[in-house]
Scaffold this motif. Sequence first.
Motif, PDB file in Angstrom:
ATOM      1  N   GLU A   1      -1.015  -5.923  -3.539  1.00 34.72           N
ATOM      2  CA  GLU A   1      -0.912  -6.927  -2.473  1.00 34.72           C
ATOM      3  C   GLU A   1       0.492  -6.894  -1.863  1.00 34.72           C
ATOM      4  O   GLU A   1       0.659  -7.007  -0.641  1.00 34.72           O
TER       5      GLU A   1
ATOM      6  N   LEU B   1     -10.283  -2.655   2.590  1.00 32.38           N
ATOM      7  CA  LEU B   1      -9.077  -2.469   1.793  1.00 32.38           C
ATOM      8  C   LEU B   1      -9.442  -2.077   0.360  1.00 32.38           C
ATOM      9  O   LEU B   1     -10.468  -2.508  -0.170  1.00 32.38           O
ATOM     10  N   ILE B   2      -8.603  -1.276  -0.257  1.00 37.60           N
ATOM     11  CA  ILE B   2      -8.845  -0.844  -1.634  1.00 37.60           C
ATOM     12  C   ILE B   2      -8.426  -1.941  -2.596  1.00 37.60           C
ATOM     13  O   ILE B   2      -7.336  -2.500  -2.487  1.00 37.60           O
ATOM     14  N   GLU B   3      -9.275  -2.247  -3.543  1.00 36.12           N
ATOM     15  CA  GLU B   3      -8.960  -3.196  -4.602  1.00 36.12           C
ATOM     16  C   GLU B   3      -8.990  -2.469  -5.947  1.00 36.12           C
ATOM     17  O   GLU B   3      -9.686  -1.475  -6.109  1.00 36.12           O
TER      18      GLU B   3
ATOM     19  N   GLU C   1     -13.193  -5.944   3.871  1.00 44.78           N
ATOM     20  CA  GLU C   1     -12.204  -5.749   4.935  1.00 44.78           C
ATOM     21  C   GLU C   1     -11.750  -4.291   5.030  1.00 44.78           C
ATOM     22  O   GLU C   1     -10.866  -3.959   5.824  1.00 44.78           O
TER      23      GLU C   1
ATOM     24  N   ARG D   1       0.747  -3.743   0.229  1.00 40.69           N
ATOM     25  CA  ARG D   1      -0.052  -3.833   1.461  1.00 40.69           C
ATOM     26  C   ARG D   1       0.666  -4.666   2.523  1.00 40.69           C
ATOM     27  O   ARG D   1       0.481  -4.456   3.721  1.00 40.69           O
TER      28      ARG D   1
ATOM     29  N   ILE E   1     -13.709  -0.560  -2.449  1.00 40.80           N
ATOM     30  CA  ILE E   1     -13.294  -0.939  -1.094  1.00 40.80           C
ATOM     31  C   ILE E   1     -13.976  -2.254  -0.757  1.00 40.80           C
ATOM     32  O   ILE E   1     -15.210  -2.380  -0.864  1.00 40.80           O
ATOM     33  N   ASN E   2     -13.184  -3.269  -0.381  1.00 37.05           N
ATOM     34  CA  ASN E   2     -13.767  -4.595  -0.105  1.00 37.05           C
ATOM     35  C   ASN E   2     -14.324  -4.668   1.320  1.00 37.05           C
ATOM     36  O   ASN E   2     -14.287  -3.683   2.077  1.00 37.05           O
TER      37      ASN E   2
ATOM     38  N   GLU F   1      -1.298   3.037  -2.066  1.00 42.25           N
ATOM     39  CA  GLU F   1      -2.663   3.539  -2.253  1.00 42.25           C
ATOM     40  C   GLU F   1      -2.720   5.062  -2.110  1.00 42.25           C
ATOM     41  O   GLU F   1      -3.320   5.750  -2.924  1.00 42.25           O
TER      42      GLU F   1
END
Length: 558
Positions: A8, A553-555, A551, A11, A548-549, A122
């Motif tokens: 986070e 974005l990678i989680e 949005e 990002r 990938i969520n 990432e």
Amino acid sequence: MAPKSDIEIARAAKKKPIQEVGSKLGISSDHLLPYGHDKAKVSAEYIASLKDRPDGKLILVTAINPTPAGEGKTTTTVGLGDGLNAIGKTAAICIREASLGPCFGMKGGAAGGGYAQVVPMEDMNLHFTGDFHAITSAHNLLAAMLDNHIYWGNELEIDIRRIAFRRVMDMNDRALRQIVCNLGGVANGFPREAGFDITVASEVMAILCLATDMGDLERRLGDIIVGYRRDRSPVFARDIKADGAMAVLLKDAMQPNLVQTLENNPAFVHGGPFANIAHGCNSVVATQTALKLADYVVTEAGFGADLGAEKFFDIKCRKAGLKPAAAVIVATVRAMKMNGGVAKGDLGDENVDAVQKGCANLGRHIENVKSFGVPVIVAINHFVTDTDAEVAALQEYVQGLGTEAVLCKHWANGSAGITELAEKVAALADGDSADFQPLYPDDMGLFAKIETIAKKIYRASEVIADKKVRDQLKEWEAQGYGNLPVCMAKTQYSFTTDPNRRGAPEGHTLPIREVRLSAGAGFVVVVCGEIMTMPGLPRQPSAEVIRINDEGLIEGLF
């Protein structure tokens, strides 16, 4: 409110175009080969043009033996680089690239943490600029050409019982450690036992990280021993004409990658050999390039100083002619308590006695690094559970050894939390106290080199090796490999070969299980105890929560 995770924080970074980051070091955009907007390779032609420039000061960041409590070596490397820039110095960071295996397994990423990170996080922890894939392809091309040579008549008379080259992949997969290949009949070749290692354990990886240019790279690739004939004479990669094509596959991978920290300072992230089975340092070409462009270069070595710093000094610095000006040893109060006998679940409770008891491990590393003629300072990587009394106990212990320990809060505060260390490291590096010397001379016998490391660094009383191992070392000496350094492959968790034996043990025995010749990389690997060159995934691998969520974005990366 819960603190932000590393990903986070990364990002939310305000990244600058990579051309702007390069301009901090005087690299024009013409010499940057961009991979998107936030990462680039530095061209080989530009690197060659720097050869007559003077070098900056090289600063090594190493650590105590790793514990489950965490030490934060990479975080401190990044934080110190930011700290040096914050106090007005021109500084660059040099670290290794991350392997996909540990990232999807248990260890996680390798870009620092908190507010002392390199970005794009990432990308760095995934495919990045494709270097590891190129190394994997070059390695496996050689493996394919070796089996193909045997299939088409085996003109070199290679004994298929004595093939010394396995395949690699950049993922933890225990099922591939030992395999039987060439099954399925005459059309598929001659069945034999084989296996896979992880890409970071590849000799090709070690070669790329020690080569100085493309010519040196191709020569070293050609020196790889792929197997032996019945008379035990070696067969090299150049004998099966694989070296040229391998070098072609590594053409772009040979050029170092430039990225940035959260504070937009330059960072070279290039190469990543296993710190157990190889020398565990970023590439020589990245380090040498950084030294030509910055006044201070902060780099790190793998694992604790007994493995990482020793290999950095005795292999990388020896072969590349590097002269470290200072070393930082990272320690934490939590790790001292764990070395002092405290269970992981109790590390949050104040225990000054355990800190004092556990400091013996740190003390041993301080003595060892100083023995190379490199001045030392200790960075205490701060955790919120540390108490003033515990920090004071650690500092007092270090002061008693004639060294200083500085409390650092870069994880939480970025460069602002490490300026005191940055000032002291710069002063140390600018002083004239450094007189770097490797631990042993080139012309010492191979077994004597092993004994020197075992007794002087690990404090072992003896080295045990059966006749087969000793005879193999003598045979390599007779073949002209006696001047090579030795690369010790043992557990990172202890000075001994027992990963559960913490602290600073003395008088133990170091058993040598086997020795391997990495003729291309230019060292002899000495395997002590059980060392895995192909790790397995844990019961609950990190891959289970990486996604990938909604949005995009990678989680799950951390």
